[in-house]
Scaffold this motif. Sequence first.
Motif: not given
Length: 192
Positions: A9-15, A17-26
Amino acid sequence: MASKQLRGEPLVARILEATLEEVARAGYKNLSIEAVAERAGVNKTTIYRRWPTPEALVLAAFESVSDKGSPPNTGSLRGDLLDYLRRYRAVCRQPVMLSLMRMLFAGGGKGKLARLIKEMTERSDCDALVMFERAVARGELPKDTDLPLVRDLVLGSAQNLILFRHDTCTDETLERVIDVMLLGAAQGGRRK
């Protein structure tokens, strides 16, 4: 890579979160699994093992942050709305919400992602309607009030302030919007 020790779960949560950040960025259309992997500190194969397509990854990311809570029940419509809008304002100040808003304004994606965004919006609309239905049951609004219309007017006005005038959207501003709209709803806003 920094996340090699993370598992489950911690790995999934990090991925996610990174996905949402990338959608926000790109943006959704320009989402790169490589960029998500780099941001999360994992190999892209780690992502592809769990989510075979970018759509599946973004779908999982948005499902992870969708509000599954029940609408507030403070005992008054004014209190419910103020609590609801404060929570909404807090969410809108997070990068996750910026991602969602960017997707909504860009057309919401396609396929399962578009369905998810539509379901999230419908669930939110239904949850909000419950607050207004309780208000009718308590006698705060007339029984013949056009509840979907009043809901859309109150929440739409507040949403506009929260999203586009966020620097000036204080609790006092939210209270004034609620008061003006509820005064109108109590006097009119009825079905014909």
